[in-house]
Design an enzyme around this catalytic site. Sequence first.
Site, PDB file in Angstrom:
ATOM      1  N   GLU A  97       0.829  -1.177  -0.015  1.00 34.64           N
ATOM      2  CA  GLU A  97      -0.128  -0.032   0.007  1.00 34.64           C
ATOM      3  C   GLU A  97       1.107   1.260   0.158  1.00 34.64           C
ATOM      4  OE1 GLU A  97      -2.563  -1.097   3.315  1.00 34.64           O
ATOM      5  OE2 GLU A  97      -3.421  -2.763   1.935  1.00 34.64           O
ATOM      6  N   SER A 213      -4.924 -11.793   3.931  1.00 38.06           N
ATOM      7  CA  SER A 213      -6.399 -12.223   4.201  1.00 38.06           C
ATOM      8  C   SER A 213      -6.015 -13.500   5.234  1.00 38.06           C
ATOM      9  CB  SER A 213      -7.125 -13.014   2.997  1.00 38.06           C
ATOM     10  OG  SER A 213      -7.392 -11.683   2.225  1.00 38.06           O
TER      11      SER A 213
END
Length: 266
Positions: A97, A213
């Site tokens: 990110e 995840s």
Amino acid sequence: MFPLVVANWKMNPLSVREAKKVYTDIKAGIRTIKGVEVVVCPPVIFLPELAKEKRSVRMTLGVQDLSSEEQGAYTGQIASAMVLEYKATWAILGHSERRALGETNEVVAQKVLHTIQKGLSPLLCVGESERNDEGAHYTFVRAQLEAVFAVLKRKDIEKLTVAYEPVWAIGKHAEDAMQSPQLFEMALYIRKLLIERYGRKIADHVRVLYGGSVKSDNVTDIVREGGVDGVLVGSASLNAQEFCTVVAKVAGVQTRVSNGALRMGV
Ligand code: PGA
């Protein structure tokens, strides 16, 4: 050396009150879990408050980024001296990110170098955005790692921890995390690169984690079948109960680093 579980809170939660609650709940929840190291990386603005909490031997604080500069005219950046004052000893570096905001392999490498020079532990994130049949993801990850190898001294390699986070598997549901056979191949590949360049003795000290995840439902498979030395947890780390279950499950798996052999230098 123990397996490592790192919480990346990203830009959450929105108040210091909530941050303290999650932090203290995690601390209480992992109190009796042995054989695993835990690092919590909140937004830096919460560090002063969280640093006031009593220290725990099992859990340390980290940051989600760190400047490669000592001090000066770097608007918006955070220096290592500032975070050390609040007991943060780890830094996530090169998260996808942040790379998406323009951080190049070279910038990330300088951050890793600076972090080590200042005595903090770098958690270097690598990972491809997409895969193809020709295996471009291997070349991609190799370039990310080699940029860091190029600036680090040989003696500093063992201070490195690598988090393999395929970008396409981040922020999804448990079933969308990477499948363990593919993870196993990439973890092996990263280890092979380290061994080829630095030899087994040094490479053995570098922990390779998986992120993307990770939840309490899939973590056992990921660590056991994926052959990694721990996990980097995003959204699931904001729920103290869920995160503590992840930590407990990692502690319950026999990993490459959990038998104590590495700790004793055998
Ligand atoms: P996630 O995030 O667990 O929410 O997928 C992981 C990360 O980006 O570090």
